[in-house]
Motif scaffolding. Structure first.
Motif, short mmCIF file in Angstrom:
data_model
loop_
_atom_site.label_atom_id
_atom_site.label_comp_id
_atom_site.label_asym_id
_atom_site.label_seq_id
_atom_site.Cartn_x
_atom_site.Cartn_y
_atom_site.Cartn_z
N ARG A 86 -12.44 19.37 -22.06
CA ARG A 86 -12.25 17.86 -22.01
C ARG A 86 -11.03 16.98 -22.90
O ARG A 86 -11.11 16.00 -22.81
CB ARG A 86 -13.29 17.93 -23.36
CG ARG A 86 -13.66 16.42 -23.79
CD ARG A 86 -14.12 15.75 -23.59
NE ARG A 86 -14.23 14.22 -24.25
CZ ARG A 86 -15.94 13.67 -25.07
NH1 ARG A 86 -17.50 14.33 -24.14
NH2 ARG A 86 -16.52 12.16 -26.03
N GLN A 89 -9.40 15.53 -20.07
CA GLN A 89 -10.09 14.34 -19.53
C GLN A 89 -9.72 13.03 -20.36
O GLN A 89 -9.48 11.85 -19.93
CB GLN A 89 -12.09 14.45 -19.69
CG GLN A 89 -11.99 15.31 -18.65
CD GLN A 89 -12.95 15.78 -18.47
OE1 GLN A 89 -14.35 15.61 -19.54
NE2 GLN A 89 -13.80 17.13 -18.01
N GLU A 90 -9.73 13.23 -21.98
CA GLU A 90 -9.51 11.99 -22.62
C GLU A 90 -8.35 11.36 -22.63
O GLU A 90 -7.88 10.42 -22.52
CB GLU A 90 -10.28 12.11 -23.88
CG GLU A 90 -11.21 12.86 -23.81
CD GLU A 90 -11.95 12.22 -25.47
OE1 GLU A 90 -11.23 11.57 -26.27
OE2 GLU A 90 -12.72 12.77 -25.70
N THR A 125 -15.10 11.92 -18.65
CA THR A 125 -15.74 12.65 -19.27
C THR A 125 -17.24 12.53 -18.96
O THR A 125 -17.91 11.45 -18.49
CB THR A 125 -15.96 12.65 -20.93
OG1 THR A 125 -16.16 11.18 -21.24
CG2 THR A 125 -14.39 12.29 -21.05
#
Length: 348
Positions: A86, A89-90, A125
């Motif tokens: 995550r 992704q961010e 995400t």
């Protein structure tokens, strides 16, 4: 939007310290054209480094960390398509939002732009982006033991769209009037945006990425070459304290914006001071091999090609670059993968 309701009274008397800082900012802005015209290679190098620093620093402020720095650089530079976590992704999402603002004609700021930036932040995400908060939220401080204290209550979810539209309209009108310094108006806009807190998550990142865009659009392009996000991360306690000091009494129209505006202008002034020092260092008169060696060790991305050095250091021949790379390889400072033009180099 509260910062724009009594603008002439609010900004009619600027503290002396802020006046001095604004002078530093405007002098720095005047030097940008000189570097742009005479030293494009230096600016290209600074911009590449600032982009990596901005994406990583703004993410780290929110606890989004990719521990492997070389991998983080690959993600930011678009050299890996598989995002494992995550956080990765961010990280890529902030890169997408920053690149959109620096590479697209997005003007003028509008409600759709703010939503689009949020959509980009979370576009890689599984979480939905590009939507205002569905429920009321609060800004809290978290103690080491896990307990929380409410720091501020943003506007209700049901009123968020109205407040955002009103803020944008008033900001545009104030900028068009040209009565007050644009840096102060941008600072007020960012403060109100942060206080409205229009999203369930990602408010700080939206505020920071749009800060870059508004400053660059007003001619303060230092944000392309020095990471404002890194400067904020380096002074995080002051950043949060300035915001807190300027939120008290906001709902009652009694807030004092100058703690935040003082911090905001001081940070921009520091960016210009760093810009001058870094640009001067990058155009130093050291011999060509020293310039290549310094670039590879201190400025080049974690993985690079000979063409990257050629672009960053115009006027230095390929044979000279190869001599230095070979020396650095023998000294175990870099390693090479491949041969010829397809070869990639990486710092060890």
């Amino acid at each position: 939007m509260h910062g724009f309701t009594e603008l002439d009274t609010l900004l009619g008397s600027v503290p002396a310290r802020v006046v001095t800082l604004l002078r530093t900012v405007d002098i720095g802005q005047g030097s940008e054209g000189l570097y742009r015209n005479q030293l494009p290679g230096v600016l290209a190098s600074l911009a590449r480094r600032a982009r990596v620093a901005s994406v990583t620093a703004s993410s780290e402020i929110e606890g989004i960390v990719v521990p492997d720095q070389l991998r983080a650089e690959k993600i930011i530079e678009g050299r890996t398509m598989v995002l494992r976590t995550r956080s990765e992704q961010e990280l890529a999402g902030y890169r997408d939002a920053l690149d959109y603002l620096f590479q697209s004609s997005w003007q003028p700021v509008n409600l759709g732009l703010v939503l689009h930036l949020h959509r980009l932040l979370f576009g890689r995400t599984a979480s939905p982006g590009g939507q205002f908060k569905p429920h009321d939220n609060v800004v809290v401080d978290r103690a080491a033991d896990g307990s929380t204290t409410v720091r501020f209550r943003p506007v209700p979810a049901a009123r968020t769209e109205f407040y955002m539209a009103e803020l944008i309209d008033r900001f545009q009108a104030a900028m068009a009037a040209g009565t007050h310094h644009p840096v102060l108006l941008i600072g007020l806009f960012v403060l109100d945006l942060t206080i409205v807190h229009p999203f369930e998550d990602g408010n700080g990142r939206v505020a920071r990425v749009i800060t870059n865009a508004l400053l660059a659009d007003s001619g303060y392009e230092v944000v392309r070459y020095v990471s404002l996000e890194q400067l904020i991360a380096d002074s995080a306690d002051e950043y949060y304290q300035a915001l807190l000091n300027s939120t008290r009494g906001w709902h009652e129209h009694r807030a004092d914006p100058w703690p935040w505006l003082g911090y905001f202008v001081a940070t921009l002034a520091e960016a210009y001071r760093l810009f001058g020092r870094r640009a001067a260092a990058d155009r130093s008169t050291g011999n060509k091999q020293d310039r290549v060696r310094d670039y590879v060790r201190r400025q080049a991305p974690g993985v690079f090609r000979l063409a990257d050095i050629r672009q960053a250091l115009p006027g230095i021949s390929d044979p000279t670059i190869r001599i230095v790379l070979d020396q650095l390889r023998k000294d175990d400072i870099v390693a090479v993968d491949g041969v010829g033009r397809a070869a990639t180099w990486r710092r060890l």
